[in-house]
Design an enzyme around this catalytic site. Structure first.
Site, mmCIF file in Angstrom:
data_model
loop_
_atom_site.group_PDB
_atom_site.id
_atom_site.type_symbol
_atom_site.label_atom_id
_atom_site.label_comp_id
_atom_site.label_asym_id
_atom_site.label_seq_id
_atom_site.Cartn_x
_atom_site.Cartn_y
_atom_site.Cartn_z
ATOM 1 N N ASP A 12 0.910 -1.287 -0.114
ATOM 2 C CA ASP A 12 -0.053 0.182 0.076
ATOM 3 C C ASP A 12 0.936 1.066 -0.028
ATOM 4 O O ASP A 12 2.118 1.003 0.256
ATOM 5 C CB ASP A 12 -0.925 -0.004 1.492
ATOM 6 C CG ASP A 12 -1.703 1.459 1.406
ATOM 7 O OD1 ASP A 12 -2.476 1.643 0.327
ATOM 8 O OD2 ASP A 12 -1.766 1.768 2.580
ATOM 9 N N ASP A 14 0.026 5.125 0.917
ATOM 10 C CA ASP A 14 -0.236 6.135 2.113
ATOM 11 C C ASP A 14 -0.295 5.382 3.330
ATOM 12 O O ASP A 14 -1.064 4.554 3.671
ATOM 13 C CB ASP A 14 -1.625 6.867 1.979
ATOM 14 C CG ASP A 14 -1.549 7.675 0.782
ATOM 15 O OD1 ASP A 14 -0.712 8.913 0.700
ATOM 16 O OD2 ASP A 14 -2.478 7.683 -0.107
ATOM 17 N N ASP A 178 -1.856 -1.182 6.009
ATOM 18 C CA ASP A 178 -1.763 -0.550 7.176
ATOM 19 C C ASP A 178 -3.477 -0.289 7.750
ATOM 20 O O ASP A 178 -3.495 0.246 8.781
ATOM 21 C CB ASP A 178 -0.980 0.852 7.239
ATOM 22 C CG ASP A 178 -1.873 1.938 6.382
ATOM 23 O OD1 ASP A 178 -2.234 1.553 5.273
ATOM 24 O OD2 ASP A 178 -1.972 3.147 6.958
#
Length: 233
Positions: A12, A14, A178
């Protein structure tokens, strides 16, 4: 080169590879100011990130006075994106240990990918501006496959495998993220997900449903080795 349990590792963007909250906060506050809303401190914007810019904008409007109509939301979204595209890598940087971690995976022959819900053109631009694009065989965005196919659906992760020329069944691939968007997509795609505790987690990190959790990128390679060994049994 030693044997490594995964031939592909996707990330991922961000809150996982890149700490982008400063630039996202600047763009978000620029947009909501057009609605007369107060700015949100960058530290608080971290909790709003996840699921794409429009979802972040919706959350920001809700916490600063309430939502707006669909047409106005689209207008503000456009304002946000234009500002962000012009200021996409002012503060954004790899999280600590990121460069050495990417070097270590590449040295082990691992193919690296970025799979994000951010618009593809913005993701590509960030990595270009940071000089990181050559490290990844593909960058896939939330709009790459069209509407309705972003994470937590597995489609983008399947596309990651397809672009590597790897059969989906039995692929030796892992994903690093996250949020629940990341762990959900990985679970749906049948691959392990490593969660980072330093990201923009939308739940307590140990409640994300990840295969393992790391607190620093120094831990990622040994954790992948451990997770891969368990998966092989």
């Amino acid at each position: 080169m030693t044997s490594f349990p995964f031939e592909i590792v996707g990330f991922d963007l961000d809150g996982t590879l890149l700490d982008s909250h400063g630039d996202l906060a600047a763009a978000l506050n620029h947009a909501i100011a057009f609605e007369g809303r107060p700015g949100i401190p960058a530290s608080q914007v971290r909790a709003l990130i996840g699921g794409g810019a429009k979802r972040m904008l919706v959350k920001a409007l809700e916490v600063t006075g309430g939502g707006v109509g669909a047409q106005r939301l689209d207008e503000l979204h456009g304002i946000l994106l234009r500002f962000y595209e012009a200021n996409v890598a002012v503060e954004t940087r790899l999280f600590p240990g990121g460069e050495a971690m990417l070097d270590g995976l590449a040295a082990r022959g691992v193919k690296l990918a970025v799979v994000t819900n951010k618009l593809e053109r913005l993701a590509v631009r960030i990595f270009d501006e940071l000089g990181l694009s050559d490290r990844f065989y593909t960058v896939i965005g939330g709009d790459t496959l069209g509407p309705g196919r972003a994470k937590p659906k597995p489609d983008l992760l399947f596309e990651m495998l397809d672009r590597a020329g790897v059969p989906r069944e039995g692929a030796r691939a892992a994903y690093v993220g996250d949020t629940t968007y990341d762990t959900g997509a990985a679970a749906a795609a049948g691959m392990p997900c490593i969660a980072v505790s330093f990201g923009f987690c939308d739940r307590p990190v140990r409640e994300l449903g990840a295969s393992a959790v790391i607190d620093h990128f120094d831990e990622l390679i040994p954790v992948l080795e451990s997770v891969g060994a368990v998966s092989a049994t």
